[in-house]
Design a protein around this motif. Structure first.
Motif, PDB file in Angstrom:
ATOM      1  N   MET B 117       0.647  -1.214   0.366  1.00 55.14           N
ATOM      2  CA  MET B 117       0.032   0.036   0.319  1.00 55.14           C
ATOM      3  C   MET B 117       0.775   1.691   0.076  1.00 55.14           C
ATOM      4  O   MET B 117       1.727   0.990  -0.220  1.00 55.14           O
ATOM      5  CB  MET B 117      -1.025   0.100   1.301  1.00 55.14           C
ATOM      6  CG  MET B 117      -1.752  -1.528   1.374  1.00 55.14           C
ATOM      7  SD  MET B 117      -3.495  -1.033   2.604  1.00 55.14           S
ATOM      8  CE  MET B 117      -3.839  -2.102   1.826  1.00 55.14           C
ATOM      9  N   ILE B 118       0.556   2.416  -1.062  1.00 50.94           N
ATOM     10  CA  ILE B 118       0.664   3.614  -0.257  1.00 50.94           C
ATOM     11  C   ILE B 118      -0.106   4.516   0.666  1.00 50.94           C
ATOM     12  O   ILE B 118      -1.363   4.170   0.285  1.00 50.94           O
ATOM     13  CB  ILE B 118       1.533   4.258  -1.857  1.00 50.94           C
ATOM     14  CG1 ILE B 118       2.079   4.287  -2.442  1.00 50.94           C
ATOM     15  CG2 ILE B 118       1.091   5.853  -1.690  1.00 50.94           C
ATOM     16  CD1 ILE B 118       2.035   4.102  -3.929  1.00 50.94           C
ATOM     17  N   VAL B 119       0.179   5.090   1.465  1.00 49.73           N
ATOM     18  CA  VAL B 119      -0.085   5.608   2.625  1.00 49.73           C
ATOM     19  C   VAL B 119       0.630   7.058   1.888  1.00 49.73           C
ATOM     20  O   VAL B 119       1.437   6.967   2.683  1.00 49.73           O
ATOM     21  CB  VAL B 119      -0.613   4.836   4.130  1.00 49.73           C
ATOM     22  CG1 VAL B 119      -0.729   6.101   5.019  1.00 49.73           C
ATOM     23  CG2 VAL B 119      -0.745   3.315   3.703  1.00 49.73           C
ATOM     24  N   ALA B 120      -0.520   8.277   2.582  1.00 49.04           N
ATOM     25  CA  ALA B 120       0.254   9.122   2.559  1.00 49.04           C
ATOM     26  C   ALA B 120      -1.320  10.623   2.753  1.00 49.04           C
ATOM     27  O   ALA B 120      -2.211   9.997   2.882  1.00 49.04           O
ATOM     28  CB  ALA B 120      -0.125  10.129   0.963  1.00 49.04           C
ATOM     29  N   GLY B 121      -0.989  11.708   3.769  1.00 51.54           N
ATOM     30  CA  GLY B 121      -1.312  12.136   4.085  1.00 51.54           C
ATOM     31  C   GLY B 121      -1.288  13.498   5.364  1.00 51.54           C
ATOM     32  O   GLY B 121       0.532  13.363   5.107  1.00 51.54           O
ATOM     33  N   GLN B 122      -1.996  13.704   6.084  1.00 50.82           N
ATOM     34  CA  GLN B 122      -1.228  15.161   7.060  1.00 50.82           C
ATOM     35  C   GLN B 122      -2.327  15.051   8.062  1.00 50.82           C
ATOM     36  O   GLN B 122      -3.827  14.880   8.018  1.00 50.82           O
ATOM     37  CB  GLN B 122      -1.114  15.710   6.257  1.00 50.82           C
ATOM     38  CG  GLN B 122      -0.110  17.402   6.732  1.00 50.82           C
ATOM     39  CD  GLN B 122      -0.159  18.815   6.631  1.00 50.82           C
ATOM     40  OE1 GLN B 122      -0.786  18.991   4.883  1.00 50.82           O
ATOM     41  NE2 GLN B 122       0.878  19.429   6.880  1.00 50.82           N
ATOM     42  N   ARG B 123      -1.558  15.867   9.169  1.00 50.32           N
ATOM     43  CA  ARG B 123      -2.658  15.958  10.275  1.00 50.32           C
ATOM     44  C   ARG B 123      -2.474  17.330  10.771  1.00 50.32           C
ATOM     45  O   ARG B 123      -1.116  18.250  10.368  1.00 50.32           O
ATOM     46  CB  ARG B 123      -1.823  15.841  11.561  1.00 50.32           C
ATOM     47  CG  ARG B 123      -2.749  14.564  12.302  1.00 50.32           C
ATOM     48  CD  ARG B 123      -1.632  13.972  13.400  1.00 50.32           C
ATOM     49  NE  ARG B 123      -3.310  14.224  14.253  1.00 50.32           N
ATOM     50  CZ  ARG B 123      -3.112  14.971  15.815  1.00 50.32           C
ATOM     51  NH1 ARG B 123      -1.809  15.960  15.302  1.00 50.32           N
ATOM     52  NH2 ARG B 123      -3.304  15.336  16.307  1.00 50.32           N
ATOM     53  N   ARG B 124      -3.046  18.808  10.636  1.00 48.26           N
ATOM     54  CA  ARG B 124      -3.247  19.970  11.409  1.00 48.26           C
ATOM     55  C   ARG B 124      -1.801  20.055  12.049  1.00 48.26           C
ATOM     56  O   ARG B 124      -2.097  19.611  13.284  1.00 48.26           O
ATOM     57  CB  ARG B 124      -4.811  20.280  11.934  1.00 48.26           C
ATOM     58  CG  ARG B 124      -4.442  21.972  12.376  1.00 48.26           C
ATOM     59  CD  ARG B 124      -5.600  22.546  11.581  1.00 48.26           C
ATOM     60  NE  ARG B 124      -6.259  22.040  12.902  1.00 48.26           N
ATOM     61  CZ  ARG B 124      -6.381  22.688  14.144  1.00 48.26           C
ATOM     62  NH1 ARG B 124      -5.647  24.070  14.835  1.00 48.26           N
ATOM     63  NH2 ARG B 124      -7.300  22.500  14.934  1.00 48.26           N
ATOM     64  N   GLY B 125      -1.478  20.966  11.635  1.00 47.47           N
ATOM     65  CA  GLY B 125       0.740  20.975  12.954  1.00 47.47           C
ATOM     66  C   GLY B 125       1.237  20.084  11.883  1.00 47.47           C
ATOM     67  O   GLY B 125       2.143  20.327  12.595  1.00 47.47           O
ATOM     68  N   GLY B 126       0.522  18.587  11.561  1.00 48.58           N
ATOM     69  CA  GLY B 126       2.085  18.190  11.021  1.00 48.58           C
ATOM     70  C   GLY B 126       2.855  18.125   9.373  1.00 48.58           C
ATOM     71  O   GLY B 126       2.089  18.961   8.634  1.00 48.58           O
TER      72      GLY B 126
END
Lengths: 241, 241
Positions: B117-126
């Protein structure tokens, strides 16, 4: 790993191979993977090899022995075989036999060895033919619909061939196509490496019309590679989505 | 097979997946391979899948169950996890567990199942982060030096990415690059097929900025594909060797 490619065109055949051999990532060497046999004007056979070096070297060595054997017959020598189909059969049988021998030795170490080959050639009075010989000794043949064969790391360099190679492609364009196909492979895969061996067989010539080793620092190859990168980047920048 | 690719760029992330699934050559179906999870403005996670459909579907289903579980914790829900690294760990562990379960079932038939799998993302502040998760659950991360990750049939489409993708590539160019990378793969490998799913995540947006399904007859995609073929042929014809 390896990348070898052969084109079967109306005007002739074009063959290209790299020379990188590695046992692991820390043991890299240069070995020729293109072998040519000819009686100029009478018959020509070129062999490109991929896979375990012990298998390919032994196969080529035994094919040479058979050629020089004073008792060589139409069934044993690729320079006596009456047709290119027979040549492919001799090479396929030899490859399968050598692979089995070596596999048996390696089985004690739970390893196995494999190899495949491209065989291209012509006999006077016959057609030019090109075969891909599998490790088991069976083979397939290039046709008008699929005028190229590849062994080794074939995927990186396939898109350019799919787009530009047709039976009516000229020998000059064909050399360009295989070199650009190799260039894409060299850029994307470290296990394929310079120098390169490039050979051209013209239709009905029954000889190697030209053969060239392209060294790592080759100025023309570098210029071609840069021109292609530039063309791709320019083409890319002009496309709208 | 499958081809999925993700780019991690200064301006954001671009993700593209095909939808072809096959059990043998005679059983071909369309399944989505891109899954997105978001609390817009707070966090966004996108997952691209390759490999055995039974493994990837079960993994995604269990990840969704964990999200909706009222007792979900930071260690179980990818929408509660405090960091993207934790998200990758949760997905990696789930994938490894499901793969082991299914492998055990299949071992009776001397078969095995695998997926990545490819997992991409962002959390606010990160930070935006992108991971490639291996079948065993371990993972690697995209970096400035290697700003793209691929799973499935990755070789055909790698040369174009190697040449044009850099961290400073714009999101518009990045979409063009992944579509052309996919175009090369579609042309050279039947096991990758339309329609396509394309998603864009902008830096610090913490949401899916755009998501588009490109159907088989898509006029823009066809025009882009033809323009690229034309550009390649023109570039090819201008190169001298």
């Amino acid at each position: 790993m390896t990348y070898c490619v052969g084109l079967l065109l109306n005007e002739g055949m074009v063959l290209l191979s790299d020379t990188r051999t590695n046992a692991g990532f820390d043991n890299i060497a240069i070995y020729k993977k293109m072998f040519t046999f000819e009686e100029p004007g009478e018959r020509v056979v070129a062999i490109l090899t991929a896979g375990s070096l012990s298998v390919t070297q032994t196969t080529i060595a035994r094919l040479k022995e058979a050629i020089h054997d004073p008792d060589a017959t139409e069934d044993s020598s690729i320079l006596k075989a009456p047709t290119m189909l027979k040549v492919a059969e001799i090479i396929g049988n030899m490859l399968a036999q050598v692979r089995l021998d070596i596999d048996e030795k390696l089985s004690a170490m739970k390893q196995s060895a494999s190899a495949s080959m491209i065989v291209a050639g012509q006999r006077r009075g016959g057609e030019m033919r090109m075969f891909l010989i599998y490790p088991e000794g069976n083979f397939i043949e290039a046709t008008e619909d699929t005028p190229f064969l590849q062994i080794g790391e074939h995927k990186y360099g396939k898109p350019i061939l799919d787009r530009v190679v047709k039976p009516e492609t000229s020998l000059a364009d064909a050399q360009k196509a295989v070199l650009l196909s190799m260039d894409s492979t060299l850029r994307s895969n470290l296990s394929v490496g310079m120098p390169l061996d490039l050979a051209v067989i013209e239709r009905d010539g029954c000889r190697i019309a030209s053969r060239r080793r392209i060294e790592a620092g080759d100025e023309n190859f570098r210029a071609m590679s840069e021109a292609w990168s530039r063309a791709l980047r320019e083409g890319f920048s002009q496309i709208r989505i």
